[in-house]
Design a protein around this motif. Structure first.
Motif, PDB file in Angstrom:
ATOM      1  N   THR A 118       0.804  -1.222   0.000  1.00 29.74           N
ATOM      2  CA  THR A 118       0.000   0.000   0.000  1.00 29.74           C
ATOM      3  C   THR A 118       0.835   1.269   0.000  1.00 29.74           C
ATOM      4  OG1 THR A 118       0.001  -0.069   2.398  1.00 29.74           O
ATOM      5  CG2 THR A 118      -1.890  -1.083   1.275  1.00 29.74           C
ATOM      6  N   GLY A 119       2.114   1.142   0.334  1.00 26.11           N
ATOM      7  CA  GLY A 119       2.935   2.332   0.512  1.00 26.11           C
ATOM      8  C   GLY A 119       2.779   2.944   1.899  1.00 26.11           C
ATOM      9  N   TRP A 120       2.098   2.211   2.806  1.00 28.29           N
ATOM     10  CA  TRP A 120       1.963   2.698   4.182  1.00 28.29           C
ATOM     11  C   TRP A 120       3.362   2.811   4.800  1.00 28.29           C
ATOM     12  CZ3 TRP A 120      -1.891   4.949   6.572  1.00 28.29           C
ATOM     13  CH2 TRP A 120      -1.820   5.130   7.954  1.00 28.29           C
ATOM     14  N   GLY A 121       3.634   3.927   5.408  1.00 23.64           N
ATOM     15  CA  GLY A 121       4.981   4.172   5.932  1.00 23.64           C
ATOM     16  C   GLY A 121       5.836   4.945   4.943  1.00 23.64           C
ATOM     17  N   THR A 123       3.898   6.965   2.242  1.00 24.53           N
ATOM     18  CA  THR A 123       3.068   8.118   1.864  1.00 24.53           C
ATOM     19  C   THR A 123       3.235   9.222   2.910  1.00 24.53           C
ATOM     20  OG1 THR A 123       1.193   7.169   3.042  1.00 24.53           O
ATOM     21  CG2 THR A 123       1.360   6.666   0.695  1.00 24.53           C
ATOM     22  N   ASP A 124       3.025  10.460   2.459  1.00 26.98           N
ATOM     23  CA  ASP A 124       3.226  11.591   3.372  1.00 26.98           C
ATOM     24  C   ASP A 124       2.303  11.494   4.587  1.00 26.98           C
ATOM     25  OD1 ASP A 124       5.212  12.830   1.781  1.00 26.98           O
ATOM     26  OD2 ASP A 124       3.653  13.597   0.438  1.00 26.98           O
ATOM     27  N   PHE A 125       1.054  11.053   4.344  1.00 25.33           N
ATOM     28  CA  PHE A 125       0.091  10.960   5.453  1.00 25.33           C
ATOM     29  C   PHE A 125       0.541   9.924   6.484  1.00 25.33           C
ATOM     30  CE2 PHE A 125      -3.684   8.916   7.324  1.00 25.33           C
ATOM     31  CZ  PHE A 125      -4.259  10.006   7.954  1.00 25.33           C
ATOM     32  N   SER A 126       0.888   8.715   6.025  1.00 17.57           N
ATOM     33  CA  SER A 126       1.252   7.656   6.974  1.00 17.57           C
ATOM     34  C   SER A 126       2.585   7.955   7.659  1.00 17.57           C
ATOM     35  CB  SER A 126       1.311   6.301   6.262  1.00 17.57           C
ATOM     36  OG  SER A 126       2.253   6.311   5.209  1.00 17.57           O
ATOM     37  N   LYS A 127       3.506   8.571   6.901  1.00 16.92           N
ATOM     38  CA  LYS A 127       4.804   8.933   7.493  1.00 16.92           C
ATOM     39  C   LYS A 127       4.631   9.903   8.657  1.00 16.92           C
ATOM     40  CE  LYS A 127       9.050   9.384   5.029  1.00 16.92           C
ATOM     41  NZ  LYS A 127       9.732   9.917   3.842  1.00 16.92           N
ATOM     42  N   ALA A 128       3.729  10.852   8.471  1.00 22.48           N
ATOM     43  CA  ALA A 128       3.480  11.820   9.542  1.00 22.48           C
ATOM     44  C   ALA A 128       2.901  11.109  10.765  1.00 22.48           C
ATOM     45  CB  ALA A 128       2.537  12.914   9.053  1.00 22.48           C
ATOM     46  N   LEU A 129       2.010  10.134  10.533  1.00 25.08           N
ATOM     47  CA  LEU A 129       1.427   9.411  11.670  1.00 25.08           C
ATOM     48  C   LEU A 129       2.470   8.559  12.381  1.00 25.08           C
ATOM     49  CD1 LEU A 129      -2.066   8.000  10.580  1.00 25.08           C
ATOM     50  CD2 LEU A 129      -1.560  10.020  11.931  1.00 25.08           C
ATOM     51  N   LEU A 130       3.385   7.974  11.616  1.00 24.94           N
ATOM     52  CA  LEU A 130       4.349   7.037  12.200  1.00 24.94           C
ATOM     53  C   LEU A 130       5.550   7.739  12.811  1.00 24.94           C
ATOM     54  CD1 LEU A 130       4.182   4.308   9.433  1.00 24.94           C
ATOM     55  CD2 LEU A 130       3.374   4.081  11.781  1.00 24.94           C
ATOM     56  N   GLY A 131       5.757   8.989  12.440  1.00 22.21           N
ATOM     57  CA  GLY A 131       6.831   9.758  13.056  1.00 22.21           C
ATOM     58  C   GLY A 131       8.203   9.131  12.891  1.00 22.21           C
ATOM     59  N   ASN A 597       6.614   3.276  -4.186  1.00 26.51           N
ATOM     60  CA  ASN A 597       5.523   2.395  -4.599  1.00 26.51           C
ATOM     61  C   ASN A 597       4.363   2.570  -3.636  1.00 26.51           C
ATOM     62  OD1 ASN A 597       3.927   0.385  -5.664  1.00 26.51           O
ATOM     63  ND2 ASN A 597       5.151  -1.318  -4.862  1.00 26.51           N
ATOM     64  N   PHE A 598       3.264   3.115  -4.130  1.00 26.20           N
ATOM     65  CA  PHE A 598       2.092   3.276  -3.250  1.00 26.20           C
ATOM     66  C   PHE A 598       0.800   3.080  -4.021  1.00 26.20           C
ATOM     67  CE2 PHE A 598       0.857   7.667  -4.437  1.00 26.20           C
ATOM     68  CZ  PHE A 598       2.015   8.130  -5.034  1.00 26.20           C
ATOM     69  N   ILE A 599      -0.281   3.004  -3.273  1.00 28.19           N
ATOM     70  CA  ILE A 599      -1.587   2.627  -3.816  1.00 28.19           C
ATOM     71  C   ILE A 599      -2.491   3.858  -3.832  1.00 28.19           C
ATOM     72  CG2 ILE A 599      -2.542   2.073  -1.552  1.00 28.19           C
ATOM     73  CD1 ILE A 599      -3.935  -0.276  -2.620  1.00 28.19           C
ATOM     74  N   GLN A 603     -11.257   7.056  -6.071  1.00 25.94           N
ATOM     75  CA  GLN A 603     -11.594   8.371  -5.509  1.00 25.94           C
ATOM     76  C   GLN A 603     -10.651   8.775  -4.362  1.00 25.94           C
ATOM     77  OE1 GLN A 603     -14.538  10.633  -6.429  1.00 25.94           O
ATOM     78  NE2 GLN A 603     -13.840   9.513  -8.227  1.00 25.94           N
ATOM     79  N   ASP A 604      -9.439   8.251  -4.398  1.00 24.68           N
ATOM     80  CA  ASP A 604      -8.478   8.554  -3.332  1.00 24.68           C
ATOM     81  C   ASP A 604      -7.426   9.539  -3.838  1.00 24.68           C
ATOM     82  OD1 ASP A 604      -7.176   8.473  -0.920  1.00 24.68           O
ATOM     83  OD2 ASP A 604      -6.642   6.343  -1.015  1.00 24.68           O
ATOM     84  N   THR A 605      -6.775  10.219  -2.900  1.00 21.38           N
ATOM     85  CA  THR A 605      -5.557  10.967  -3.196  1.00 21.38           C
ATOM     86  C   THR A 605      -4.479  10.475  -2.242  1.00 21.38           C
ATOM     87  OG1 THR A 605      -6.790  12.943  -3.875  1.00 21.38           O
ATOM     88  CG2 THR A 605      -4.485  13.264  -3.265  1.00 21.38           C
ATOM     89  N   GLN A 606      -3.280  10.243  -2.768  1.00 21.59           N
ATOM     90  CA  GLN A 606      -2.137   9.877  -1.914  1.00 21.59           C
ATOM     91  C   GLN A 606      -0.921  10.618  -2.435  1.00 21.59           C
ATOM     92  OE1 GLN A 606      -2.116   8.123   0.817  1.00 21.59           O
ATOM     93  NE2 GLN A 606      -4.014   6.932   0.752  1.00 21.59           N
ATOM     94  N   SER A 607       0.062  10.803  -1.558  1.00 20.32           N
ATOM     95  CA  SER A 607       1.268  11.503  -2.002  1.00 20.32           C
ATOM     96  C   SER A 607       2.505  10.908  -1.354  1.00 20.32           C
ATOM     97  CB  SER A 607       1.172  12.987  -1.634  1.00 20.32           C
ATOM     98  OG  SER A 607       1.254  13.153  -0.236  1.00 20.32           O
TER      99      SER A 607
END
Ligand code: K7E
Ligand code: CUA
Length: 641
Positions: A118-121, A123-131, A597-599, A603-607
């Motif tokens: 998924t690219g979790w970790g 993507t900018d959003f997940s990276k911010a959550l994971l610190g 590599n991300f998903i 109707q999604d946006t990811q970066s």
């Protein structure tokens, strides 16, 4: 080199032989007891012990082979399971979703881990959550509640290694919040309140100096642990309650009055021998209303850098905590679905201790002693860990050392404790091997329905085709609709699903395409507004400081840009919006030789933000098979000197 002789028989029998089982138990005895513990525990009746072959105990059914299992667990092609199973993913740092009873794995939800799918970790959003952290150790998954049953909104899960709590939004089955828990190490047991989506209580298992800033390093007597309350809606830390001893498993009652935490190290030891010294430890009972009143009245302190109010409940029994004496190194605590009883497992004692929750008001009022809240203490086998319920008055306790599930009747256990001549043990079933958690369908709710029970076994050993040194775990499914326990399925599991909950499917509802009103989209919309971009329509490269922002749409089988140009060493942020409004029409975005590599779901946006490498041509491409022209869904990142 001559090939090594396999040590496992090539075709393992479904049932292990006695000698093999005893060898294995010997290993576990050494693991738990350091060889120093005497296993001739007094009064252990029924079931298997280390000195008995399996199936030799009174009332014992022997090892079930699951010969009938296939028909019971078979869910025909095209048919859905009756239940969602939410499994913790242990060391993988994720959550898994299984269908029950088929035990088919349906999804993995990345939580604390870096996930290539998924690219979790990344993507900018997940990276911010994971610190910046990339590993996790999830043990306990629980869903949000309203009125004692699941309300279909959130899943919460702990991270033991980095002391965090994460939340998954059920509508999307994606993590939307992660919170760091202050003054804590080894965040282990968690449990949401059950009367409403209220607090999520989180236990720190490891005692540390308070604050842990270099003081008291060699003075373990001054170490303490935190029982932390996090708001299940906002995911903010509301308060912490500081106690002696460590905190292990957690449970909440059904009314919002109490939470419970097992304490296996009342000794405050720092070595195995020290931690096991006492014959009796305790289970903490927290008076949530008294703690809240102290917080409201400002009778709190802060510890270290955290601003969270801390209620100091150290020093034994007081208005905030009472300690239920439980022999010996208690582990699991579970609440019966009628809300009446807290069942506390002894781990190194063959007993479980049953507390009548309604008596706790008198305990806190000083009218009765805490030990007088105990109403039963049946002997269930060697190494009881966790308990599930069928909603018909029976409890099912996982017995780690015996590798057994024990079914016992709560009312009979209470009668026996009063001195009546009744045997509370209803049935036992050997499981394979070394069972940790167990749970039953809807068991953690008032709607426990007694259909299915899972036994999450820590070892599979020779149960499956050998696959090298690290083996799968073995999750076994047991039909509990009848009087006996009927093993119907073995499910090899990627390590290590400590815990699972089984949820009726009508309580879960998920989106087919993204809901753009979700809070996460505000971040991308703010960027787009700043750059005069419409995310759904525009594909454009925007200079940003020394770097670039690349907005791109995706719609099968095309990206909005067939090329973009960057300078070597430049920072690039690629923001992809998937215009496809079709169920299951997912695209991926990967950049060759750039570790990107991300998903992007419908109707999604990811970066993702990365640095352009050496000068050259680098193809970016779609990684998800989305169209007959999927392989053509690609473009060039042209990196200039
Ligand atoms: Cu028993 Cu982490 Cu729930 Cu494992 S804990 S078994
Ligand atoms: Cu888009 Cu493959």
């Amino acid at each position: 080199m001559s090939p090594q002789k396999p040590t496992n028989p090539p075709a393992s029998p479904p049932v292990q032989d006695d000698a093999s089982r005893r060898r294995f138990l010997g290993l576990s005895t050494a693991l738990v007891g350091g060889g120093a513990l005497a296993w001739s525990l007094p009064g252990c009746t029924g079931g298997t012990t280390t000195s008995q072959p399996p199936g030799g105990g009174e009332g014992h059914e022997g090892v079930a082979t699951g010969h009938e299992g296939g028909s019971k667990t078979h869910v025909a092609p095209g048919k859905h399971d009756d239940y969602y199973g939410f499994w913790s993913g242990g060391q993988s740092g994720e959550i898994r979703i299984l269908g029950v009873p088929s035990m088919r794995e349906l999804k993995r939800i990345p939580v604390f881990n870096r996930d290539s799918t998924t690219g979790w970790g990344q993507t900018d959003f997940s990276k911010a959550l994971l610190g910046g952290r990339s590993v996790g150790d999830t043990h306990h998954v629980h869903l949000s509640y309203t009125d004692g049953t699941y309300d279909g909104r959130y899943v919460y899960v702990n991270d033991k290694v980095n002391a965090r709590l994460a939340r998954v939004r059920i509508a999307t089955m994606e993590v939307d919040k992660i919170v760091d828990i202050p003054n804590s190490q080894g965040t282990h047991g968690i449990f949401p309140q059950r009367h409403k989506t209220g607090l999520v209580l989180c236990n720190s298992e490891f005692r540390t100096p308070m604050p842990n800033d270099g003081r008291d390093l060699d003075d373990p007597k001054k170490y303490a642990a935190m029982h932390t309350a996090i708001d299940g809606e906002t995911m903010e830390v509301k308060w912490q309650c500081m106690v002696d001893g460590n905190l292990d498993l957690c449970a909440t009652d059904y009314t919002g009055d109490y939470s419970f935490a097992c304490c296996y190290n009342s000794e405050g030891g720092v070595t195995l021998e020290e931690m096991m010294a006492a014959d009796q430890d305790w289970v903490y009972c927290f008076n949530l209303k008294a703690i809240q009143a102290a917080v409201d009245a400002g009778k709190t302190m802060t510890v270290g850098d955290s601003k969270a109010p801390v209620v100091d409940a150290r020093g034994g029994d007081n208005e905030f905590v009472q300690r239920v004496p439980v022999p010996k190194s208690p582990h699991g605590v579970n609440i019966s679905p009628d809300g009446k009883y807290a069942v506390m497992c002894g781990k190194l004692s063959p007993t479980v201790t049953v507390v009548e929750i309604s008596r706790l008001a008198d305990v806190f009022a000083g009218k009765i002693k805490v030990a007088d809240a105990i109403v039963a203490q049946p002997e269930v086998g060697l190494g009881p860990l966790h308990t599930a319920f069928d909603g018909r008055g029976n409890a099912y306790t996982s017995i780690f050392l015996d590798s057994v599930m024990t079914k016992w009747n709560i009312d009979k256990a209470i009668a026996a404790y009063k001195g009546e001549q009744v045997d509370p043990i209803v049935a036992k079933l050997d499981v394979h091997y070394q069972v940790g958690h167990t749970n039953a369908s809807m068991s953690e709710t008032k709607d426990a329905d007694g259909k299915w029970l899972v036994a999450l076994c820590k070892f599979s050993k020779d149960r499956y085709l050998p696959v090298g040194l690290q083996k799968p775990e073995n999750d076994q499914l047991i039909d509990i609709s009848g009087d006996k326990l009927d093993l119907v399925h073995d499910g090899p599991a990627h390590p290590e699903p400590h815990d699972a909950v089984i949820v009726r499917k009508d309580l879960i509802s998920t989106l087919q395409v993204n809901d753009r009103t979700d809070e996460r989209f505000r971040m991308y919309e703010a960027w787009a507004a700043e750059d005069g971009i419409k995310l759904m329509d525009d594909s454009k490269v925007i200079p940003k400081g020394k770097g670039l922002r690349v907005y791109m749409t995706s719609q099968a089988p095309k990206f909005g840009l067939t090329e973009f140009r960057v300078k070597s060493g430049q920072q690039v942020q690629v923001i992809v919006t998937n215009r496809d409004n079709v169920e299951d029409l997912t695209h991926g975005f990967a950049v060759s030789n750039h570790d990107v590599n991300f998903i992007i779901n419908p109707q999604d946006t990811q970066s993702v933000t990365f640095t352009a490498g050496k000068p050259g041509v680098y193809w970016y491409y779609c990684t998800w098979f989305c169209h007959a022209m999927h392989l053509e869904m690609r473009g060039r990142m042209i990196v200039e000197a």
